[in-house]
Write a protein that holds these residues in place. Structure first.
Motif, mmCIF file in Angstrom:
data_model
loop_
_atom_site.group_PDB
_atom_site.id
_atom_site.type_symbol
_atom_site.label_atom_id
_atom_site.label_comp_id
_atom_site.label_asym_id
_atom_site.label_seq_id
_atom_site.Cartn_x
_atom_site.Cartn_y
_atom_site.Cartn_z
ATOM 1 N N LEU A 3 45.066 31.188 40.812
ATOM 2 C CA LEU A 3 45.350 32.343 39.975
ATOM 3 C C LEU A 3 46.201 33.329 40.752
ATOM 4 N N ILE A 5 47.319 37.199 41.733
ATOM 5 C CA ILE A 5 46.592 38.461 41.853
ATOM 6 C C ILE A 5 46.710 39.239 40.543
ATOM 7 N N GLU A 7 46.975 37.962 37.511
ATOM 8 C CA GLU A 7 46.067 37.353 36.539
ATOM 9 C C GLU A 7 44.627 37.819 36.771
ATOM 10 N N ILE A 8 44.228 37.873 38.032
ATOM 11 C CA ILE A 8 42.874 38.328 38.359
ATOM 12 C C ILE A 8 42.681 39.775 37.907
ATOM 13 N N MET A 11 42.195 39.851 34.211
ATOM 14 C CA MET A 11 40.866 39.379 33.840
ATOM 15 C C MET A 11 39.819 40.471 34.014
ATOM 16 N N VAL A 26 38.236 32.204 46.712
ATOM 17 C CA VAL A 26 37.439 33.416 46.509
ATOM 18 C C VAL A 26 36.214 33.312 47.410
ATOM 19 N N LEU A 38 40.893 35.834 48.078
ATOM 20 C CA LEU A 38 40.371 37.072 47.514
ATOM 21 C C LEU A 38 39.008 37.311 48.146
ATOM 22 N N LEU A 93 34.796 37.833 36.592
ATOM 23 C CA LEU A 93 35.930 36.991 36.972
ATOM 24 C C LEU A 93 35.585 35.517 36.807
ATOM 25 N N TYR A 97 37.489 32.837 34.438
ATOM 26 C CA TYR A 97 38.079 31.626 35.025
ATOM 27 C C TYR A 97 37.517 30.386 34.331
ATOM 28 N N LEU A 149 34.077 29.643 40.383
ATOM 29 C CA LEU A 149 35.349 30.073 40.962
ATOM 30 C C LEU A 149 35.883 29.096 41.999
#
Length: 454
Positions: A3, A5, A7-8, A11, A26, A38, A93, A97, A149
């Motif tokens: 993903l 940053i 897009e995150i 979300m 993550v 992340l 998140l 996802y 994730l």
């Protein structure tokens, strides 16, 4: 994960973030971070925000942040994503996802056998689909989103183990995972201390239908009367499973140390582990395989080659050659009784021994439940080693049955180990079972590493 940053941020409803670099990992443990990660600074004994700099040095390029932005790292290459609550953002998140990848989801809960069933289910479904499963015991409100994730972006079926200590936890996990199919392995006595009764435990386990698709599948034990009335008005398909009962009815045809063979719906299947209780777990995997369109040959192959997570019904060899059956990850009366019964049925070359430790979190009836284990021992065992304060009740019950035993208090683990080192013979077979908190894994490890000669 793959993903950006941006897009995150979208979300999580964070505006103004346009960075299109890809996040590949993550993590909430700064020590596990690699490049392009992340960082999720969860609260804990030490607040995760304290490890922000360490995360950056490991390769984090973005991080969630709930403290004052004045305290955030000031580095151009690191994107700070401001959130009110890091834990809730982490879970949000994961849900987003899961919706983006949109795999079919299988959810598994129960008082015992969750991890074994998860392993069997993944092994079966992997014969046809790209699968990903809960790693280790990451099955709670932090572990489950972590699992989601970490699933690869090409995952077709995600297998989620769901654990609980209190009412309401499975409902939250089910709503997060949104399963297409689910199973309850059994309703045991684990967490009686928190939930008060098996009836309340059954209700808590059935919370798994909270997020279950309305036209999905629920598998439940055929012999669990507490669940039967609770599922009467559900819209989902209900399949029951059991030994010689249920929608999926199995009959054990052969059982030895290394494998168990059984028949179901006219087919003969083999799992590389012992025990009728593991046949029940295999029936769940069989049911999921059938539901998702696998052939019987694919199901057979998946069950035959399953590899179980460590410390679940694991055969090991002591340094002197004695056989050890290690089942020390967790324990409740139902599970302990089942494994004692299975071990008692085996044809063994030498003495049949058991090392049993306290079963924890059983509430006010704990002593009585420990004493009841005597009915699974009787004259089938040559000697039983008991460890822990609750096991005093079983000691008294075995004394009345004239069963040979040795008892060790909770502060006498060293004495227990020394006794086993002295008495265990090369032709013996020893079952070890107890709650994880009792630390029997240390006993297992010592026996593997060294057995002192008489």
């Amino acid at each position: 994960m793959n993903l950006t940053i941006q897009e995150i941020a979208n979300m999580l409803a964070i505006e103004g973030i346009t960075d299109t670099r890809c996040i590949e990992q993550v993590e909430f443990d700064s020590r596990k971070i690699n490049q392009n990660a992340l960082f999720v600074p969860l609260p804990g004994t030490r607040d995760g925000h304290e490890f922000a700099q360490a995360a950056i040095e490991q390769g984090a390029i973005a991080m969630l942040w709930s403290q004052s932005l004045d305290l955030a790292p000031k580095m151009k290459e690191v994107v700070i994503l401001p959130v009110e609550d890091v834990t809730k953002a982490f879970q949000q998140l994961a849900k987003a996802y899961r919706q983006k990848i949109n795999p079919k989801v299988v959810a598994i809960t129960g008082s015992n056998g969750k991890t074994t069933t998860k392993d069997m289910t993944e092994s079966v479904l992997a014969q046809k689909y790209r699968t990903y499963k809960t790693q280790g015991n990451y099955n709670n409100d932090l572990g489950l989103p972590y699992t989601i994730l970490h699933m690869p972006s090409d995952t077709e079926i995600l297998i989620l183990e769901m654990g609980m200590d209190h009412a309401g936890e499975i409902a939250f996990l089910s709503a997060l995972g949104q399963p297409d199919a689910a199973a309850i392995t059994l309703v045991g006595e684990a967490h009686l201390e928190n939930l008060g009764s098996r009836a309340n435990i059954a209700k808590a386990k059935l919370e798994i239908v909270t997020g279950l698709k309305a036209n999905g599948l629920l598998l439940i034990p055929a012999d669990e009367g507490l669940l039967t009335p609770l599922v009467q008005n559900l819209s989902q398909d209900i399949w029951t499973f059991g030994l010689e009962q249920g929608t999926l009815s199995a009959k054990i045809t052969q059982e030895d140390r290394q494998q168990t063979t059984f028949t179901v719906e006219g087919e003969s299947l083999t799992i590389p582990v012992l025990g009728g209780y593991n046949v029940k777990n295999a029936l769940i995997a069989y049911g999921f395989g059938k539901y998702f369109g696998l052939s019987i040959e694919q199901i057979r192959q998946g069950l035959n080659q399953v590899e179980l997570t460590k410390n679940r019904t694991q055969w090991l060899k002591a340094k002197n050659g004695a056989a050890l059956l290690s089942d020390v990850y967790n324990a409740n009366p139902t599970a302990m009784g089942l494994v004692l019964d299975s071990f008692a049925r085996l044809h063994l070359p030498g003495r049949r021994l058991a090392c049993l430790a306290d079963m924890l979190e059983l509430g006010p009836d704990s002593l009585a439940m420990h004493a009841q284990m005597a009915q699974h021992i009787k004259q089938a065992y040559d000697k039983v080693y008991l460890y822990g304060e609750q096991m005093r009740a079983l000691k008294e019950a075995l004394a009345q049955q004239n069963v040979d035993y040795a008892y060790f208090a909770a502060n006498e683990k060293a004495d227990l180990i020394a006794c086993l080192q002295k008495e265990l013979q090369p032709t013996d077979s020893l079952l070890l079972k107890g709650s994880n908190g009792m630390g029997l894994q240390a006993v297992v490890q010592t026996l593997i590493e060294e057995i002192k000669a008489d």
